[in-house]
Structures are given as structure tokens and as C-alpha cells.
Motif scaffolding. Structure first.
Motif, PDB file in Angstrom:
ATOM      1  N   ARG A  18       0.863  -1.190   0.000  1.00 55.70           N
ATOM      2  CA  ARG A  18       0.000   0.000   0.000  1.00 55.70           C
ATOM      3  C   ARG A  18       0.890   1.228   0.000  1.00 55.70           C
ATOM      4  N   CYS A  19       0.403   2.287  -0.595  1.00 55.65           N
ATOM      5  CA  CYS A  19       1.122   3.555  -0.525  1.00 55.65           C
ATOM      6  C   CYS A  19       1.117   4.011   0.938  1.00 55.65           C
ATOM      7  N   PRO A  20       2.295   4.280   1.523  1.00 57.71           N
ATOM      8  CA  PRO A  20       2.336   4.645   2.934  1.00 57.71           C
ATOM      9  C   PRO A  20       1.694   6.005   3.225  1.00 57.71           C
ATOM     10  N   LEU A  21       1.448   6.797   2.194  1.00 58.73           N
ATOM     11  CA  LEU A  21       0.843   8.105   2.431  1.00 58.73           C
ATOM     12  C   LEU A  21      -0.675   8.077   2.336  1.00 58.73           C
ATOM     13  N   CYS A  22      -1.217   7.365   1.334  1.00 64.85           N
ATOM     14  CA  CYS A  22      -2.667   7.447   1.131  1.00 64.85           C
ATOM     15  C   CYS A  22      -3.364   6.094   1.198  1.00 64.85           C
ATOM     16  N   GLY A  23      -2.585   4.994   1.244  1.00 63.69           N
ATOM     17  CA  GLY A  23      -3.205   3.689   1.357  1.00 63.69           C
ATOM     18  C   GLY A  23      -3.583   3.047   0.040  1.00 63.69           C
ATOM     19  N   LEU A  32       5.796   4.788  -3.380  1.00 66.68           N
ATOM     20  CA  LEU A  32       4.591   5.596  -3.188  1.00 66.68           C
ATOM     21  C   LEU A  32       3.750   5.467  -4.451  1.00 66.68           C
ATOM     22  N   CYS A  33       2.455   5.825  -4.353  1.00 67.59           N
ATOM     23  CA  CYS A  33       1.642   5.855  -5.567  1.00 67.59           C
ATOM     24  C   CYS A  33       2.019   7.108  -6.369  1.00 67.59           C
ATOM     25  N   GLY A  34       1.638   7.136  -7.626  1.00 68.47           N
ATOM     26  CA  GLY A  34       2.028   8.243  -8.498  1.00 68.47           C
ATOM     27  C   GLY A  34       1.569   9.591  -7.977  1.00 68.47           C
ATOM     28  N   ALA A  35       0.343   9.644  -7.462  1.00 73.89           N
ATOM     29  CA  ALA A  35      -0.188  10.924  -6.987  1.00 73.89           C
ATOM     30  C   ALA A  35       0.640  11.444  -5.816  1.00 73.89           C
ATOM     31  N   CYS A  36       1.051  10.540  -4.904  1.00 75.02           N
ATOM     32  CA  CYS A  36       1.830  10.981  -3.748  1.00 75.02           C
ATOM     33  C   CYS A  36       3.260  11.353  -4.143  1.00 75.02           C
ATOM     34  N   TRP A  37       3.838  10.630  -5.100  1.00 74.28           N
ATOM     35  CA  TRP A  37       5.158  11.046  -5.612  1.00 74.28           C
ATOM     36  C   TRP A  37       5.104  12.501  -6.033  1.00 74.28           C
TER      37      TRP A  37
HETATM   38 ZN   LIG Z   1      -0.348   7.566  -2.283  1.00 72.97          ZN
END
Ligand SMILES: [Zn+2]
Ligand SMILES: [Zn+2]
Length: 246
Positions: A18-23, A32-37
Motif C-alpha cells: 500500500r502507498c504509505p501516504l494514502c493507502g 509511493l503511488c504516483g499521486a503521492c510522488w
Molecule cells: Zn499515495
């Protein structure tokens, strides 16, 4: 095959990545997922030639910024993976207080990308924690990052190069002089490490670089011990003009 890669499918099954920022679900554990990058702020050019502080467009790259002009830094450069913002703050808090030590791989990779000048003959030294804080938290986040960076660079980790001799109060809210005063005598080089630090090029590692007072005290101690150069490496650099000018 390393043990980690042999275990990866099992770990993925138990803890789907899972993305550690948004799940958001990810295809691999360590990212991270692309949006969080896209929310991470990566410092770029133009920037101060001494400390890497980003300038507004139009200022010559490599010029000296106002804080460096006002007080020439003791360090030989700052390598920051990101500028401190909501996204990097969330990563740091998850790493430091949320038992997400696995994030160190991702954070160290981003720091490592800024350390072009650092070779295998350099020494990697973390900013030390006082032992009372170490007991409370269980680990020194700077030492975890330093270990990852040393591994990536093939450089030597000197985890106990510096020691924090007295617990310092939180430096937040203190002016520049008060911060320096609070740190007087707080940080020193460990006697048994003086030999290898003399003449060495050093990467000093911390997770967050706030006012620079703590890293300054570390750089001063390393240089007193004879270090030839000290580059400060951090995951997130706080650029608060009000704080910097106090
Ligand atoms: Zn994310
Ligand atoms: Zn500067």
C-alpha cells in the motif's frame, strides 16, 4: 537470491503493498503511488551554491543565498531529498513514530540520489540521539537512514562517530542564538572514533533538517576532530524564512 527477495512474495501476501501516504494499492512494497510522488517537493535549480537553498527563477544558479551570506556555513553542502511539506512530513512521522522502519529504504534511496559527490571512501555518520530519547523511541531514525545510505554507496558507516552528551530541549520556538546556546557542549566526537574521522570526508545524516542548529553543532564537532569535509544529507529540509532569519 537474498533472503529478503525470497520472502517478498510471502510478505506481499500478508501485507499487500500500500502507498504509505494514502493507502492506495501498489504493485511493489517499497514506494509511493504516483499521486503521492507528485506531492513530494524535490529541490531543483537555481539554488544556492553553498547550501542548495532553491532560488526563485531568474537568480543565477550557484549564487550565495542571504542566510549563507549572513553567516557562512561550516558544512560543505546540503543534500536534501525533499523540501519539507505535508507529504514529506507524513512520511517522516510514519517512519519515526508509526513503526514503519521499512520506509527507510525509500527515504534513503531519495537521499542517495542527491549524493553524487560521495564515494566509497567517505564515512557516513548519523546525527546522534541522546540515550534517554533513544530508549523512548527504540531506535535512532538518523542511524537507520545512515546505514541504508552507507550500504547503497558502499561507504563505511560510523554509527557512533558522534555522541549527544546532554539531552537538549526542543529547539522549536528558540531564536538562532538561543538554539546555539542550548546545544553548547551537547554534541561531540567519540574519543575512539577520532582516529578515523581525522582527514575524512563525511556525510552527516538526519531525517529532517530544521533550523540547522543541530547539524551545525555536529559539523563543528566533526571539523574540530579534523574531518576534511562534511556534507549534510537529509530526507526533508525545512525552508522557513522566518525561522532562518531569527
Ligand atoms: Zn499515495
Ligand atoms: Zn545558502
Amino acid at each position: 537470491m537474498t533472503l529478503a527477495s525470497a520472502l517478498a512474495p510471502v510478505i506481499d501476501l500478508v501485507f499487500p503493498p500500500r502507498c504509505p501516504l494514502c493507502g492506495e494499492a501498489l504493485s511493489a512494497q517499497d514506494g509511493l503511488c504516483g499521486a503521492c510522488w507528485n506531492q513530494l517537493a524535490i529541490p531543483g535549480a537555481p539554488a544556492c551554491g553553498k547550501c542548495g537553498r532553491p532560488f526563485a527563477d531568474g537568480v543565477a544558479d550557484g549564487a550565495t543565498c542571504a542566510p549563507c551570506l549572513a553567516s557562512p556555513p561550516r558544512h560543505d553542502g546540503i543534500a536534501a531529498a525533499t523540501l519539507y511539506n505535508a507529504a514529506s512530513r507524513k512520511l517522516v512521522l510514519a517512519f519515526k513514530h508509526g513503526n514503519r522502519i521499512a520506509l527507510s529504504g525509500l527515504m534513503a534511496r531519495l537521499i542517495d540520489a542527491r549524493l553524487g559527490m560521495v564515494g566509497a571512501e567517505w564515512l557516513v555518520v548519523p546525527v546522534p540521539l541522546h540515550r534517554s530519547r533513544l530508549w523512548r523511541r527504540g531506535f535512532n531514525q538518523a542511524a537507520v537512514l545512515a546505514a541504508e545510505i552507507a550500504k547503497r554507496r558502499g561507504a563505511r558507516l560510523v554509527v557512533d562517530g558522534l555522541v549527544r552528551r546532554k539531552a537538549t530541549p526542543s529547539l522549536g520556538g528558540l531564536g538562532r542564538k538561543a538554539r546555539a546556546r542550548a546545544l553548547t557542549g551537547a554534541i561531540g566526537v567519540r574519543d575512539r572514533r577520532k582516529g578515523i574521522l581525522a582527514g575524512a570526508n563525511v556525510v552527516l545524516v538526519d531525517d529532517v533538517l530544521t533550523s540547522g542548529a543541530t547539524s551545525d553543532a555536529c559539523v563543528a564537532a566533526l571539523k574540530r576532530a579534523g574531518a576534511a569535509s562534511v556534507v549534510v544529507a537529509c530526507f526533508a529540509r525545512v525552508l522557513d524564512e522566518a525561522l532562518a532569519m531569527t
